[in-house]
Motif scaffolding. Structure first.
Motif, PDB file in Angstrom:
ATOM      1  N   ASP A 155       0.847  -1.194   0.000  1.00 40.02           N
ATOM      2  CA  ASP A 155       0.000   0.000   0.000  1.00 40.02           C
ATOM      3  C   ASP A 155       0.883   1.244   0.000  1.00 40.02           C
ATOM      4  OD1 ASP A 155      -2.302   1.513   0.053  1.00 40.02           O
ATOM      5  OD2 ASP A 155      -2.600   1.316   2.215  1.00 40.02           O
ATOM      6  N   GLU A 156       0.412   2.269  -0.677  1.00 40.49           N
ATOM      7  CA  GLU A 156       1.136   3.543  -0.766  1.00 40.49           C
ATOM      8  C   GLU A 156       2.567   3.316  -1.258  1.00 40.49           C
ATOM      9  OE1 GLU A 156      -0.397   6.365  -0.501  1.00 40.49           O
ATOM     10  OE2 GLU A 156      -2.266   5.629   0.356  1.00 40.49           O
ATOM     11  N   ILE A 157       2.692   2.558  -2.316  1.00 35.33           N
ATOM     12  CA  ILE A 157       4.009   2.191  -2.837  1.00 35.33           C
ATOM     13  C   ILE A 157       4.850   3.413  -3.207  1.00 35.33           C
ATOM     14  CG2 ILE A 157       3.220   1.851  -5.208  1.00 35.33           C
ATOM     15  CD1 ILE A 157       5.200  -0.582  -5.225  1.00 35.33           C
ATOM     16  N   HIS A 158       4.207   4.488  -3.615  1.00 33.27           N
ATOM     17  CA  HIS A 158       4.950   5.689  -3.986  1.00 33.27           C
ATOM     18  C   HIS A 158       5.752   6.252  -2.809  1.00 33.27           C
ATOM     19  CE1 HIS A 158       1.302   7.382  -2.180  1.00 33.27           C
ATOM     20  NE2 HIS A 158       2.050   8.446  -1.904  1.00 33.27           N
ATOM     21  N   ALA A 159       5.308   5.979  -1.591  1.00 32.97           N
ATOM     22  CA  ALA A 159       5.974   6.524  -0.403  1.00 32.97           C
ATOM     23  C   ALA A 159       7.264   5.788  -0.057  1.00 32.97           C
ATOM     24  CB  ALA A 159       5.030   6.501   0.786  1.00 32.97           C
ATOM     25  N   VAL A 160       7.448   4.564  -0.571  1.00 32.57           N
ATOM     26  CA  VAL A 160       8.655   3.811  -0.231  1.00 32.57           C
ATOM     27  C   VAL A 160       9.561   3.513  -1.414  1.00 32.57           C
ATOM     28  CG1 VAL A 160       7.644   2.722   1.806  1.00 32.57           C
ATOM     29  CG2 VAL A 160       7.527   1.551  -0.395  1.00 32.57           C
ATOM     30  N   ALA A 161       9.042   3.577  -2.624  1.00 36.03           N
ATOM     31  CA  ALA A 161       9.779   3.093  -3.795  1.00 36.03           C
ATOM     32  C   ALA A 161      11.178   3.695  -3.944  1.00 36.03           C
ATOM     33  CB  ALA A 161       8.966   3.326  -5.066  1.00 36.03           C
ATOM     34  N   GLN A 176       2.653 -13.101  -6.070  1.00 32.83           N
ATOM     35  CA  GLN A 176       2.146 -12.033  -6.912  1.00 32.83           C
ATOM     36  C   GLN A 176       2.292 -10.736  -6.119  1.00 32.83           C
ATOM     37  OE1 GLN A 176      -2.044 -12.176  -7.762  1.00 32.83           O
ATOM     38  NE2 GLN A 176      -1.868 -10.646  -9.379  1.00 32.83           N
ATOM     39  N   ARG A 177       2.822  -9.709  -6.753  1.00 36.02           N
ATOM     40  CA  ARG A 177       3.019  -8.418  -6.078  1.00 36.02           C
ATOM     41  C   ARG A 177       2.067  -7.395  -6.659  1.00 36.02           C
ATOM     42  NH1 ARG A 177       9.622  -7.933  -5.854  1.00 36.02           N
ATOM     43  NH2 ARG A 177      10.001 -10.023  -5.000  1.00 36.02           N
ATOM     44  N   ILE A 178       1.341  -6.734  -5.777  1.00 39.58           N
ATOM     45  CA  ILE A 178       0.380  -5.715  -6.180  1.00 39.58           C
ATOM     46  C   ILE A 178       0.742  -4.435  -5.456  1.00 39.58           C
ATOM     47  CG2 ILE A 178      -2.058  -5.051  -6.177  1.00 39.58           C
ATOM     48  CD1 ILE A 178      -2.681  -8.109  -6.047  1.00 39.58           C
ATOM     49  N   GLY A 179       0.903  -3.360  -6.198  1.00 41.94           N
ATOM     50  CA  GLY A 179       1.200  -2.062  -5.615  1.00 41.94           C
ATOM     51  C   GLY A 179      -0.008  -1.154  -5.682  1.00 41.94           C
ATOM     52  N   LEU A 180      -0.308  -0.487  -4.579  1.00 45.93           N
ATOM     53  CA  LEU A 180      -1.429   0.442  -4.520  1.00 45.93           C
ATOM     54  C   LEU A 180      -0.911   1.856  -4.323  1.00 45.93           C
ATOM     55  CD1 LEU A 180      -3.793  -1.530  -2.094  1.00 45.93           C
ATOM     56  CD2 LEU A 180      -3.743  -1.592  -4.589  1.00 45.93           C
ATOM     57  N   SER A 181      -1.429   2.760  -5.133  1.00 52.60           N
ATOM     58  CA  SER A 181      -1.045   4.160  -5.005  1.00 52.60           C
ATOM     59  C   SER A 181      -1.943   5.000  -5.904  1.00 52.60           C
ATOM     60  CB  SER A 181       0.404   4.377  -5.417  1.00 52.60           C
ATOM     61  OG  SER A 181       0.716   5.751  -5.373  1.00 52.60           O
ATOM     62  N   ALA A 182      -2.337   6.147  -5.422  1.00 47.55           N
ATOM     63  CA  ALA A 182      -3.117   7.066  -6.243  1.00 47.55           C
ATOM     64  C   ALA A 182      -2.218   8.047  -6.974  1.00 47.55           C
ATOM     65  CB  ALA A 182      -4.112   7.829  -5.368  1.00 47.55           C
ATOM     66  N   ARG A 216       9.211  -1.349 -12.083  1.00 47.14           N
ATOM     67  CA  ARG A 216      10.467  -2.106 -11.951  1.00 47.14           C
ATOM     68  C   ARG A 216      10.778  -2.393 -10.486  1.00 47.14           C
ATOM     69  NH1 ARG A 216      11.789   0.656 -16.604  1.00 47.14           N
ATOM     70  NH2 ARG A 216      12.643   2.454 -15.567  1.00 47.14           N
ATOM     71  N   PHE A 217      10.545  -1.422  -9.623  1.00 46.83           N
ATOM     72  CA  PHE A 217      10.758  -1.623  -8.185  1.00 46.83           C
ATOM     73  C   PHE A 217       9.873  -2.754  -7.672  1.00 46.83           C
ATOM     74  CE2 PHE A 217       9.005  -0.814  -3.950  1.00 46.83           C
ATOM     75  CZ  PHE A 217      10.155  -0.921  -3.185  1.00 46.83           C
ATOM     76  N   LEU A 218       8.595  -2.693  -7.996  1.00 47.11           N
ATOM     77  CA  LEU A 218       7.649  -3.688  -7.504  1.00 47.11           C
ATOM     78  C   LEU A 218       7.910  -5.062  -8.105  1.00 47.11           C
ATOM     79  CD1 LEU A 218       5.138  -4.245  -5.778  1.00 47.11           C
ATOM     80  CD2 LEU A 218       3.757  -3.685  -7.787  1.00 47.11           C
ATOM     81  N   GLY A 219       8.302  -5.096  -9.354  1.00 46.80           N
ATOM     82  CA  GLY A 219       8.513  -6.371 -10.039  1.00 46.80           C
ATOM     83  C   GLY A 219       9.627  -7.202  -9.462  1.00 46.80           C
TER      84      GLY A 219
END
Length: 125
Positions: free
Chosen positions: A50-56, A80-86, A96-99
Motif C-alpha cells: 500500500d502507498e508504494i509511492h511513499a517507499v519506492a 504475486q506483487r500488487i502495488g497500490l497508489s493514487a 520495476r521496483f515492484l517487479g
C-alpha cells in the motif's frame, strides 16, 4: 498485524497460528524472515504494498525490496506483487521496483493488461 510494537506473546501466537492475512511493516517483515517466524511465510501467495509511492525511492523501499526477494526465495513460486497508489510517478520506475530482480527485465511497459511476466500486475489508468 505485526509491527515493532507487537508483544512477545503475540509473536509466539503468530508462530502457533499463522494468520490468513498478515499486515506488517517492511521492518517487521525483515525481522520475520530472520526468525523462527520465517516458516509461517512459506504459504504466501500475494503481497500488497500500500502507498508504494511513499517507499519506492527510499532506503526503506530498498530494505523492503530485499525482503521481498528473500521471501520469494522461500516460496515454491514467487508471490504475486500488487502495488497500490493514487499518485505513483514515474510509473515505469515503480513497476520495476515492484517487479523485483527476476521480473524487471520482462516488465518494461505497463499497460491496461497485467504485465507480460504474469507475476507482477501494474495497471495504467
Amino acid at each position: 498485524m505485526r509491527s515493532g510494537d507487537t508483544t512477545a506473546a503475540d509473536r509466539r501466537l503468530l508462530l502457533r497460528e499463522p494468520p490468513d492475512i498478515l499486515i506488517t511493516t517492511p521492518e517487521s517483515l525483515y525481522l520475520m524472515l530472520t526468525s523462527a517466524a520465517r516458516s509461517t511465510l512459506a504459504g504466501v501467495e500475494t503481497i500488497i504494498v500500500d502507498e508504494i509511492h511513499a517507499v519506492a525511492a527510499t532506503k526503506r523501499g530498498a530494505h523492503l525490496a530485499v525482503s521481498l526477494e528473500r521471501l520469494d526465495a522461500l516460496l515454491p513460486k514467487p508471490a504475486q506483487r500488487i502495488g497500490l497508489s493514487a499518485t505513483v510517478r514515474p510509473l515505469e520506475e515503480v513497476a520495476r521496483f515492484l517487479g523485483g530482480a527476476r521480473r524487471s527485465r520482462s516488465c518494461r511497459r505497463p499497460s491496461r493488461r497485467p504485465s507480460s511476466c504474469g507475476s507482477s500486475c501494474l495497471w495504467r489508468t
